[in-house]
Motif scaffolding. Structure first.
Motif, mmCIF file in Angstrom:
data_model
loop_
_atom_site.group_PDB
_atom_site.id
_atom_site.type_symbol
_atom_site.label_atom_id
_atom_site.label_comp_id
_atom_site.label_asym_id
_atom_site.label_seq_id
_atom_site.Cartn_x
_atom_site.Cartn_y
_atom_site.Cartn_z
ATOM 1 N N LYS A 158 7.669 48.968 37.481
ATOM 2 C CA LYS A 158 8.366 49.943 36.649
ATOM 3 C C LYS A 158 7.735 49.915 35.257
ATOM 4 N N ARG A 159 7.510 51.093 34.656
ATOM 5 C CA ARG A 159 6.818 51.148 33.376
ATOM 6 C C ARG A 159 7.621 51.804 32.253
ATOM 7 N N ALA A 160 8.590 52.630 32.581
ATOM 8 C CA ALA A 160 9.286 53.389 31.534
ATOM 9 C C ALA A 160 10.780 53.476 31.846
ATOM 10 N N LYS A 161 11.530 54.010 30.896
ATOM 11 C CA LYS A 161 12.965 54.191 31.058
ATOM 12 C C LYS A 161 13.240 55.150 32.214
ATOM 13 N N ASN A 162 14.313 54.858 32.955
ATOM 14 C CA ASN A 162 14.736 55.754 34.038
ATOM 15 C C ASN A 162 15.145 57.108 33.458
ATOM 16 N N ARG A 163 14.825 58.170 34.139
ATOM 17 C CA ARG A 163 15.314 59.502 33.763
ATOM 18 C C ARG A 163 16.642 59.785 34.455
ATOM 19 N N VAL A 164 16.906 59.096 35.552
ATOM 20 C CA VAL A 164 18.174 59.178 36.267
ATOM 21 C C VAL A 164 18.647 57.745 36.449
ATOM 22 N N HIS A 165 19.935 57.521 36.286
ATOM 23 C CA HIS A 165 20.457 56.173 36.487
ATOM 24 C C HIS A 165 21.831 56.228 37.130
ATOM 25 N N LEU A 166 22.280 55.089 37.640
ATOM 26 C CA LEU A 166 23.605 54.988 38.228
ATOM 27 C C LEU A 166 24.599 54.559 37.166
ATOM 28 N N ASP A 167 25.800 55.099 37.227
ATOM 29 C CA ASP A 167 26.934 54.609 36.459
ATOM 30 C C ASP A 167 27.839 53.896 37.447
ATOM 31 N N VAL A 168 28.011 52.595 37.271
ATOM 32 C CA VAL A 168 28.886 51.818 38.132
ATOM 33 C C VAL A 168 30.274 51.836 37.497
ATOM 34 N N ARG A 169 31.217 52.452 38.163
ATOM 35 C CA ARG A 169 32.576 52.639 37.632
ATOM 36 C C ARG A 169 33.343 51.330 37.738
ATOM 37 N N ALA A 170 33.201 50.467 36.744
ATOM 38 C CA ALA A 170 33.782 49.126 36.767
ATOM 39 C C ALA A 170 35.152 49.050 36.104
ATOM 40 N N ALA A 171 35.614 50.125 35.469
ATOM 41 C CA ALA A 171 36.904 50.091 34.766
ATOM 42 C C ALA A 171 37.653 51.415 34.911
ATOM 43 N N PRO A 172 37.775 51.934 36.147
ATOM 44 C CA PRO A 172 38.449 53.233 36.298
ATOM 45 C C PRO A 172 39.915 53.144 35.856
ATOM 46 N N GLY A 173 40.353 54.154 35.119
ATOM 47 C CA GLY A 173 41.734 54.235 34.689
ATOM 48 C C GLY A 173 42.084 53.399 33.473
ATOM 49 N N LEU A 174 41.137 52.628 32.967
ATOM 50 C CA LEU A 174 41.399 51.781 31.797
ATOM 51 C C LEU A 174 40.799 52.405 30.551
ATOM 52 N N ASP A 175 41.376 52.066 29.398
ATOM 53 C CA ASP A 175 40.772 52.497 28.139
ATOM 54 C C ASP A 175 40.974 51.433 27.081
ATOM 55 N N GLY A 176 40.327 51.614 25.955
ATOM 56 C CA GLY A 176 40.444 50.679 24.841
ATOM 57 C C GLY A 176 39.956 49.279 25.185
ATOM 58 N N GLU A 177 40.661 48.285 24.665
ATOM 59 C CA GLU A 177 40.258 46.892 24.863
ATOM 60 C C GLU A 177 40.329 46.455 26.323
ATOM 61 N N ALA A 178 41.312 46.964 27.063
ATOM 62 C CA ALA A 178 41.413 46.613 28.486
ATOM 63 C C ALA A 178 40.174 47.088 29.238
ATOM 64 N N ARG A 179 39.711 48.283 28.918
ATOM 65 C CA ARG A 179 38.505 48.833 29.549
ATOM 66 C C ARG A 179 37.290 47.975 29.220
ATOM 67 N N MET A 180 37.116 47.668 27.931
ATOM 68 C CA MET A 180 35.938 46.915 27.517
ATOM 69 C C MET A 180 35.976 45.495 28.082
ATOM 70 N N ALA A 181 37.166 44.902 28.206
ATOM 71 C CA ALA A 181 37.282 43.565 28.804
ATOM 72 C C ALA A 181 36.872 43.605 30.283
ATOM 73 N N ALA A 182 37.281 44.653 30.996
ATOM 74 C CA ALA A 182 36.890 44.791 32.404
ATOM 75 C C ALA A 182 35.377 44.988 32.528
ATOM 76 N N LEU A 183 34.789 45.773 31.631
ATOM 77 C CA LEU A 183 33.337 45.980 31.652
ATOM 78 C C LEU A 183 32.602 44.683 31.344
ATOM 79 N N GLU A 184 33.110 43.914 30.369
ATOM 80 C CA GLU A 184 32.493 42.626 30.033
ATOM 81 C C GLU A 184 32.529 41.671 31.227
ATOM 82 N N ALA A 185 33.658 41.630 31.941
ATOM 83 C CA ALA A 185 33.768 40.764 33.116
ATOM 84 C C ALA A 185 32.772 41.186 34.193
ATOM 85 N N ALA A 186 32.638 42.496 34.415
ATOM 86 C CA ALA A 186 31.677 42.996 35.403
ATOM 87 C C ALA A 186 30.251 42.666 34.974
ATOM 88 N N ALA A 187 29.953 42.809 33.686
ATOM 89 C CA ALA A 187 28.610 42.497 33.173
ATOM 90 C C ALA A 187 28.285 41.028 33.397
#
Length: 145
Positions: free
Chosen positions: A78-107
């Motif tokens: 691989k040599r360059a940035k992807n022009r298409v990428h996947l979004d992995v829905r790791a925090a559906p239905g969450l927002d704010g700090e709860a959302r970011m905490a779920a994303l951090e756990a998935a990361a």
């Protein structure tokens, strides 16, 4: 008429990248052809030389609703940035700090499986709920959304 979609990844290690994405998405390795107990057995029967047995791999959604992911070996990295990428829905239905905490756990989980964390984008309502940009073990960017 709607069509089924397969997502194909060019990569250096199809089996390794398939294992990563199976973990990331809750998918499973595609079953070997009917009549074979393993892919190794099937590839042997098909006459595929040992050095070519990691030329391709695929993972599928166990529920049968998501697209098949296909991984094929290519010689160039691989040599360059992807022009298409996947979004992995790791925090559906969450927002704010709860959302970011779920994303951090998935990361954190995906880093333990070989991903690289690239950057975090904070929530910026109303257009952005926040996300984390990651790279799979071969450098393909994706977002935890």
């Amino acid at each position: 008429m709607a069509r089924d979609v397969q997502i194909t990844f060019d990569c250096a290690d199809p089996a390794g990248l398939a294992a990563f994405w199976a973990e990331a998405l809750g998918y499973r390795l595609q079953d070997p052809p009917a009549g074979f107990e393993s892919w190794e057995q099937a590839l042997e029967a098909m006459g595929v030389p040992p050095g070519s047995r990691n030329d391709a791999s695929a993972v599928v959604d166990p529920a049968g609703s998501g697209p098949r992911l296909f991984f094929q070996r290519v010689p160039e990295p691989k040599r360059a940035k992807n022009r298409v990428h996947l979004d992995v829905r790791a925090a559906p239905g969450l927002d704010g700090e709860a959302r970011m905490a779920a994303l951090e756990a998935a990361a954190e989980l995906l880093v333990s499986h070989g991903a690289t964390r690239l950057r975090r984008h904070e929530p910026a309502p109303p257009l952005s709920a926040g996300h984390i940009v990651m790279a799979d073990p071969e450098g393909n960017e994706f977002c935890l959304d």
